[in-house]
Design an enzyme around this catalytic site. Structure first.
Site, PDB file in Angstrom:
ATOM      1  N   TYR A   1      -2.296   0.665  10.475  1.00  0.00           N
ATOM      2  CA  TYR A   1      -2.275   0.109   9.118  1.00  0.00           C
ATOM      3  C   TYR A   1      -0.937   0.397   8.445  1.00  0.00           C
ATOM      4  O   TYR A   1      -0.337  -0.476   7.806  1.00  0.00           O
ATOM      5  CB  TYR A   1      -3.438   0.723   8.332  1.00  0.00           C
ATOM      6  CG  TYR A   1      -3.572   0.218   6.909  1.00  0.00           C
ATOM      7  CD1 TYR A   1      -3.754  -1.133   6.641  1.00  0.00           C
ATOM      8  CD2 TYR A   1      -3.553   1.109   5.840  1.00  0.00           C
ATOM      9  CE1 TYR A   1      -3.895  -1.585   5.337  1.00  0.00           C
ATOM     10  CE2 TYR A   1      -3.699   0.667   4.532  1.00  0.00           C
ATOM     11  CZ  TYR A   1      -3.864  -0.684   4.286  1.00  0.00           C
ATOM     12  OH  TYR A   1      -4.009  -1.128   2.992  1.00  0.00           O
TER      13      TYR A   1
ATOM     14  N   SER B   1       0.870  -1.181   0.000  1.00  0.00           N
ATOM     15  CA  SER B   1       0.000   0.000   0.000  1.00  0.00           C
ATOM     16  C   SER B   1       0.900   1.222   0.000  1.00  0.00           C
ATOM     17  O   SER B   1       2.064   1.145   0.416  1.00  0.00           O
ATOM     18  CB  SER B   1      -0.848   0.004   1.274  1.00  0.00           C
ATOM     19  OG  SER B   1      -1.496   1.252   1.448  1.00  0.00           O
TER      20      SER B   1
HETATM   21  C1  8X3 Z   1      -4.943   1.809   0.912  1.00  0.00           C
HETATM   22  C2  8X3 Z   1      -4.403   3.177   0.925  1.00  0.00           C
HETATM   23  O1  8X3 Z   1      -4.671   5.512   1.918  1.00  0.00           O
HETATM   24  O2  8X3 Z   1      -6.258   3.852   2.656  1.00  0.00           O
HETATM   25  O3  8X3 Z   1      -4.012   0.825   1.160  1.00  0.00           O
HETATM   26  O4  8X3 Z   1      -3.987   3.763   3.416  1.00  0.00           O
HETATM   27  S1  8X3 Z   1      -4.867   4.090   2.293  1.00  0.00           S
END
Ligand code: 8X3
Length: 254
Positions: free
Chosen positions: A152, A139
């Site tokens: 995340y 990502s």
């Molecule tokens: C997805 C991109 O901006 O939601 O992996 O982290 S974000």
């Protein structure tokens, strides 16, 4: 060299979004696809759809965080051409001060340890094929952070480091390691999962953005990268919608 047409491709998280779109496109490109995800009904339906369209596709219910199950799955593959580590996702958008450690733990388990389990289990088969490819779908959150995104981003940074380190460690073997890092992608489930099913919060992520990427856009990128000649290693491909200049700079139409 194994020809692309005869390659078996294992795709994790193939029940929806980028994983399902990638499985479709790899099948159309001539791969024999093996769809894995926890939701058996979804992958069985997709495998049936692809088979009916004349492609080779099978479904195997698998939780990539379950190492024993991953090892059992791996016994079916003496050789393997392609592993697409796509399973993962985001949970929550809370600041570091108040984020739920359980969300952080689950994100680490799926995005990092899930990729580790699959890659470790399949690496002997990828090597035995004489021409293997590992894809890590990370990502843009694996290359920078944003407010509320620490859990995340930490997990996706982990996935990025896994890919980069593995590439260093296995150089000289017939396996390449490709990382594809998507930015804002509008799929059926990414934002809904992040916000525990809250549709209003999920919709806000894409509000006013003319054209977020689609799962198909990312699947095309992955398919392009893995169908380059074997000696060409696309180390890292960052792909964002035109309206997103950085993780925090998004153009929204009013
Ligand atoms: C997805 C991109 O901006 O939601 O992996 O982290 S974000």
């Amino acid at each position: 060299m194994t020809s692309t047409a005869s390659r078996i491709a294992v795709v994790t998280g193939a029940s929806s979004g980028i994983g399902a779109a990638t499985a479709r496109q790899l099948a159309a490109a001539g791969h024999r696809v093996v769809l894995t995800a926890r939701r058996k009904d979804r992958i069985e339906a997709l495998a049936a759809e692809l088979t009916a369209a004349g492609h080779s596709a099978t479904a195997y219910a698998l939780d990539v965080t379950d190492r024993a199950a991953v090892d059992e799955f791996a016994t079916a593959f003496p050789t393997l051409g392609l592993l697409v580590n796509n399973a993962g996702g985001a949970l929550g958008l809370d600041p570091v001060a108040t984020g739920d450690p359980e969300d952080w733990r689950r994100m680490y388990e799926t995005n990092v340890l899930g990729t580790l389990h699959m890659t470790q289990a399949m690496l002997p088969a990828l090597t035995a094929s004489g021409d293997g490819t590992v894809v890590v779908v990370s990502s843009t959150a694996g290359h920078g952070t944003y407010e509320g995104g620490a859990g995340y981003a930490a997990a996706k940074h982990g996935a990025h480091v896994l890919a980069e380190t593995l590439r260093l460690e296995i150089v000289g073997t017939p396996v390449r390691v490709i990382e594809v890092a998507p930015g804002m992608v509008k799929t059926d489930e990414f934002a809904l999962t992040r916000f525990a099913g809250d549709e209003t919060k999920a919709a806000k992520v894409y509000e006013g953005v003319a054209e977020p990427l689609t799962a198909e856009d990312v699947a095309e990128t992955i398919t392009w990268a893995v169908t380059r000649p074997s000696h060409v290693n696309i180390d890292l491909l960052v792909v964002r919608p035109r309206a997103q200049a950085s993780n925090t700079k998004v153009h929204r139409e009013r």
